[in-house]
Design a protein around this motif. Structure first.
Motif, PDB file in Angstrom:
ATOM      1  N   TRP A  22      -5.712   2.341 -10.126  1.00 28.98           N
ATOM      2  CA  TRP A  22      -5.569   1.117  -9.420  1.00 28.98           C
ATOM      3  C   TRP A  22      -6.424   0.820  -8.058  1.00 28.98           C
ATOM      4  CZ3 TRP A  22       0.605   1.071  -8.619  1.00 28.98           C
ATOM      5  CH2 TRP A  22       1.391   0.777 -10.034  1.00 28.98           C
ATOM      6  N   GLY A  23      -7.045   2.081  -7.414  1.00 25.99           N
ATOM      7  CA  GLY A  23      -8.072   1.918  -6.480  1.00 25.99           C
ATOM      8  C   GLY A  23      -9.180   1.447  -6.851  1.00 25.99           C
ATOM      9  N   PHE A  24      -9.525   1.300  -8.049  1.00 26.95           N
ATOM     10  CA  PHE A  24     -11.159   0.740  -8.256  1.00 26.95           C
ATOM     11  C   PHE A  24     -11.239  -0.748  -8.252  1.00 26.95           C
ATOM     12  CE2 PHE A  24     -11.520   4.673 -11.516  1.00 26.95           C
ATOM     13  CZ  PHE A  24     -11.812   5.392 -10.263  1.00 26.95           C
ATOM     14  N   CYS A  25      -9.984  -1.621  -7.977  1.00 27.74           N
ATOM     15  CA  CYS A  25     -10.313  -2.908  -7.840  1.00 27.74           C
ATOM     16  C   CYS A  25     -11.241  -2.867  -6.542  1.00 27.74           C
ATOM     17  CB  CYS A  25      -9.132  -3.652  -7.412  1.00 27.74           C
ATOM     18  SG  CYS A  25      -8.088  -3.760  -9.123  1.00 27.74           S
ATOM     19  N   PRO A  26     -12.184  -3.994  -6.708  1.00 29.43           N
ATOM     20  CA  PRO A  26     -13.022  -4.214  -5.297  1.00 29.43           C
ATOM     21  C   PRO A  26     -12.212  -4.886  -4.453  1.00 29.43           C
ATOM     22  CG  PRO A  26     -13.750  -5.514  -7.174  1.00 29.43           C
ATOM     23  CD  PRO A  26     -12.626  -4.606  -7.893  1.00 29.43           C
TER      24      PRO A  26
ATOM     25  N   VAL B  42       2.685   6.190  -5.885  1.00 24.37           N
ATOM     26  CA  VAL B  42       2.321   6.167  -7.108  1.00 24.37           C
ATOM     27  C   VAL B  42       1.228   7.379  -7.316  1.00 24.37           C
ATOM     28  CG1 VAL B  42       1.349   5.199  -9.128  1.00 24.37           C
ATOM     29  CG2 VAL B  42       2.989   4.002  -8.046  1.00 24.37           C
ATOM     30  N   ARG B  43       0.385   7.278  -6.510  1.00 19.11           N
ATOM     31  CA  ARG B  43      -0.856   8.151  -6.432  1.00 19.11           C
ATOM     32  C   ARG B  43      -0.286   9.420  -6.174  1.00 19.11           C
ATOM     33  NH1 ARG B  43      -5.527   5.682  -3.462  1.00 19.11           N
ATOM     34  NH2 ARG B  43      -3.865   5.025  -1.947  1.00 19.11           N
ATOM     35  N   ASP B  44       0.450   9.792  -5.133  1.00 18.69           N
ATOM     36  CA  ASP B  44       1.316  10.942  -4.789  1.00 18.69           C
ATOM     37  C   ASP B  44       2.072  11.640  -6.158  1.00 18.69           C
ATOM     38  OD1 ASP B  44       0.239  10.746  -2.324  1.00 18.69           O
ATOM     39  OD2 ASP B  44       2.365  10.437  -1.502  1.00 18.69           O
ATOM     40  N   ALA B  45       2.410  10.808  -6.822  1.00 15.60           N
ATOM     41  CA  ALA B  45       3.237  11.157  -8.410  1.00 15.60           C
ATOM     42  C   ALA B  45       2.371  11.608  -9.273  1.00 15.60           C
ATOM     43  CB  ALA B  45       4.000  10.170  -8.634  1.00 15.60           C
TER      44      ALA B  45
ATOM     45  N   SER C  21       0.876  -1.090  -0.219  1.00 13.75           N
ATOM     46  CA  SER C  21      -0.021  -0.206   0.040  1.00 13.75           C
ATOM     47  C   SER C  21       0.787   1.309  -0.079  1.00 13.75           C
ATOM     48  CB  SER C  21      -1.143  -0.016   1.195  1.00 13.75           C
ATOM     49  OG  SER C  21      -0.321  -0.357   2.237  1.00 13.75           O
ATOM     50  N   GLN C  22       2.152   1.094   0.628  1.00 20.10           N
ATOM     51  CA  GLN C  22       2.870   2.378   0.472  1.00 20.10           C
ATOM     52  C   GLN C  22       3.254   2.497  -1.171  1.00 20.10           C
ATOM     53  OE1 GLN C  22       6.028   0.989   3.127  1.00 20.10           O
ATOM     54  NE2 GLN C  22       5.314   2.288   4.956  1.00 20.10           N
ATOM     55  N   VAL C  23       3.440   1.523  -1.729  1.00 21.78           N
ATOM     56  CA  VAL C  23       3.903   1.694  -3.246  1.00 21.78           C
ATOM     57  C   VAL C  23       2.710   2.390  -3.916  1.00 21.78           C
ATOM     58  CG1 VAL C  23       4.515   0.586  -5.309  1.00 21.78           C
ATOM     59  CG2 VAL C  23       5.646  -0.182  -3.063  1.00 21.78           C
TER      60      VAL C  23
END
Lengths: 463, 207
Positions: free
Chosen positions: A79-83, A60-63, A54-56
């Motif tokens: 990437w966050g849309f995976c159920p 990527v989200r921060d970038a 989750s840190q990775v």
């Protein structure tokens, strides 16, 4: 060839500027594991493995890594849309690059396949993806060879497969070949094709790949260039990445600039900072139009994008302002056309592409693109009828109803309509065929009318 | 022509082992059949149907969708000339017409000696290197009209042998070494979270 050209990566121009994804293009053996390791290869993967998944993902989200395939959606959000709790999950890499004018992904696959593989591994680690499919366009024989070689080396060296670098992390990457179909670049069609079916897009909703993708399981579909950015981001951090480009669109992008310029090529460019004018006329880039000619129009984002003209030159290379002006940056393909270009011919050629590549699933696109091609063909051949322009716009309106973004023109009292347009089809292929028509008619209607009324003896081209 | 021969059947089985669902191997197997015979033969499609556990009609359905699969004999060398926008601007259509004259066929046709098939192709992804063409999917960048004719002459005379016959794509294949695979199983058998993910927290992962 001198002048910045790199012979073994034909088309790539080594200009001064930050290099995030193209740093190994200058090495003739940049595709080998030995050279990759020598130039910082798999450092990003080690950095990722030292963090929690989750840190990775957070990094990527921060970038704010924006997708490079066309839509420009942030990868970290996608990437966050995976159920949660649904397994297995898959990664599908979209290397079916076939948008007219585009070929950055081919160079990335041919010249730096390990960078892509490392990017895939980082994504799989972050999201718990258990298998990755690298879908490479069928016509790219060299890219297939280079990726096969790289995967074989990476498996043998323990970077891919079971217990990667002696950790719990295990993932298989499989090279998959396409077989010649532009529509397969659309993510749901890509999944259909990977399942062994005809590559026809699925209806969204419900078939959002992140929820219901390959084999009905959550699937992340990312573009080659998007994933190729990951090793750098993990090695150097999101903050370093955001030092390049603009606030909303950090980092760099590869742009393929082709057509009537002095030095066409694939350039790595900082997003949002560089303008179209810099890119076309800058000494560091294309060095201007060819001798004795002026710019007539240009396509800012591949065949699907509405055309731009001289008054758009000062827009920055960034998704948002380009979208607000009624077009899109798409897949980073800029086609420059000078005053020797026949607007009707250029329009016909782009429309013909969509007519040939329509998969036939939706009636407005299947029938409409064919009609558009036929009407444009007869106008170009000198057999046009006075009613043809209205008919063309009517057919276009049935594929993409309402005002088309490129029709926006404040001087004519037409308000700006941001991209993308409305559509009566499942995927955007049909509406894409409308882009050149509306663009050309908006600016060069007299050329169409002259061909219709003059019925000039224009040579008929076979095709 | 024929079903897959013994050597290709072994390759086919290796390809099949890399997919969680057999049908996914269909396009790679169709490429393999095309490599064997130069085109995709009916018998090969029937064989692929058996291997993928689908009906022959499904194989024909998939095969007929994709432009690269030829279901009839074509020339040893498939010459694709790009005439899409970037190449059109810089002479793609002239190149196509020159080769039509040179080969004595229209695009879409095959020469009588079955050496060449000429195609008017869509974007080949070498737009800054226009005009471009491919012979059996190998690139020729910024090719002049006379150079293109020479390529044809050299291929016909045998002076040039670096281009494999039609059907062969990548000359290197992927091989997953024994014991190195992470384990490829059907999706319904992989319904647990991967071991490297920490146990889910109350916030949930992937948010």
């Amino acid at each position: 060839m001198s002048n910045g050209y790199v012979a073994h990566a034909a088309g790539y121009v080594d200009n001064e500027g930050p290099k995030i994804v193209s740093s190994r293009f200058v090495h003739e053996d940049g595709h080998t594991l030995a050279r990759y390791l020598e130039t910082g290869g798999y450092v990003g993967l080690r950095a990722a493995l030292a963090k929690t998944p989750s840190q990775v993902h957070d990094e990527v989200r921060d970038a704010i890594l924006l997708g490079r395939g066309g839509a420009g959606f942030p990868a970290g959000i996608k990437w966050g849309f995976c159920p949660p709790g649904v397994w297995p999950r898959y990664l599908v890499v979209n290397g079916d690059e076939s948008e007219p004018g585009t070929y950055k992904d081919r160079l990335l696959m041919e010249c730096d396949p390990h960078q892509l593989i490392e990017g895939c591994l980082i994504a799989c680690y972050a999201l718990g993806l258990s298998q990755c499919f690298l879908y490479v366009r069928g016509e790219m024989a060299l890219a297939q060879e280079r990726i096969a070689e790289a995967l074989n080396e990476a498996y043998a060296a323990g970077y891919v497969g079971k217990n990667i670098l002696d950790t719990d992390f295990s993932v298989d990457i499989v090279l998959h070949w396409g077989a010649g179909a532009y529509i397969v670049g659309e993510e749901t069609a890509l999944i259909e094709s990977l399942e062994g079916s005809r590559g026809m897009p699925r209806l969204k909703p419900p078939f959002f790949p992140a929820a219901i993708g390959l084999y009905g399981k959550p699937t992340i579909v990312n573009n080659v260039e998007t994933l190729s950015n990951l090793p750098w981001i993990l090695e150097n951090g999101a903050d370093a990445y955001k030092r390049y480009g603009s606030e909303a669109s950090p980092g760099t992008r590869l742009f393929a600039v082709s057509g009537h310029v002095k030095r066409p090529g694939v350039y790595e460019v900082e997003q949002g900072v560089t303008t179209f004018r810099d890119l076309i006329y800058g000494d560091n880039f294309c060095q201007g139009m060819r001798e004795g000619h002026d710019l007539k129009m240009f396509i800012p984002g591949g065949g699907s994008a509405p055309w731009f003209f001289e008054d758009h030159l000062d827009l920055p290379l960034e998704a948002k302002p380009v979208g607000a002006a009624g077009s899109m940056l798409g897949s980073g393909a800029i086609v420059i056309m000078d005053d020797s270009t026949d607007a009707v011919q250029a329009c016909l050629r782009v429309v013909r592409f969509f007519a040939r590549e329509s998969c036939g699933k939706c009636t407005p696109c299947r029938e409409g693109t064919t009609w558009e091609e036929q009407i444009l063909r007869r106008i170009y051949d000198g057999h046009g009828r006075p009613s043809d322009i209205d008919m063309l716009l009517d057919v276009a309106d049935n594929i993409s109803p309402g005002p088309y973004p490129a029709a926006a023109d404040p001087s004519q009292g037409l308000e700006a309509v941001p991209f993308p347009p409305k559509q009566t089809t499942i995927c955007p292929l049909g509406p894409s065929s409308v882009a050149p028509i509306v663009s050309a008619l908006r600016r060069f209607r007299p050329e169409f009318e002259a061909k219709i009324t003059a019925r000039a003896s224009i040579p008929v081209s076979a095709g | 022509m024929a079903r897959l021969n013994a050597e290709n059947l072994a390759t086919a089985n290796e390809i099949l082992s890399r997919y969680p669902v057999k049908k996914s191997a269909m396009i790679p197997l169709l490429h393999l059949a095309q490599e064997q015979d130069g085109y995709v033969a009916d018998d090969a499609m029937a064989h692929i149907a058996e291997l993928c556990d689908v009906t022959p009609a499904e194989v024909v359905g998939t095969c007929s969708f994709y432009e690269m699969f030829k279901r009839h004999e074509v020339g040893t060398y498939l010459v694709n000339v790009c005439t899409n926008i970037s190449c059109m601007l810089l002479g793609g259509e002239e190149l196509l017409h020159r080769l039509e004259d040179k080969l004595g066929i229209k695009h879409g046709g095959t020469t009588e000696d079955k050496m060449f098939t000429l195609e008017d192709y869509e974007c080949l992804a070498a737009c800054t290197e226009a005009p471009c063409m491919q012979v059996n999917y190998r690139y020729f960048h910024r090719i002049e009209l006379d150079e293109a004719e020479k390529v044809i002459d050299d291929l016909r005379s045998g002076a040039r042998t670096d281009i494999p016959p039609h059907g062969t794509l990548g000359k290197v294949r992927q091989h997953i070494p024994t014991g190195r695979s992470a384990g490829i199983v059907p999706p319904e058998q992989a319904n647990e979270a991967p071991v490297w993910l920490p146990a889910p927290t109350p916030e949930g992962e992937g948010s």
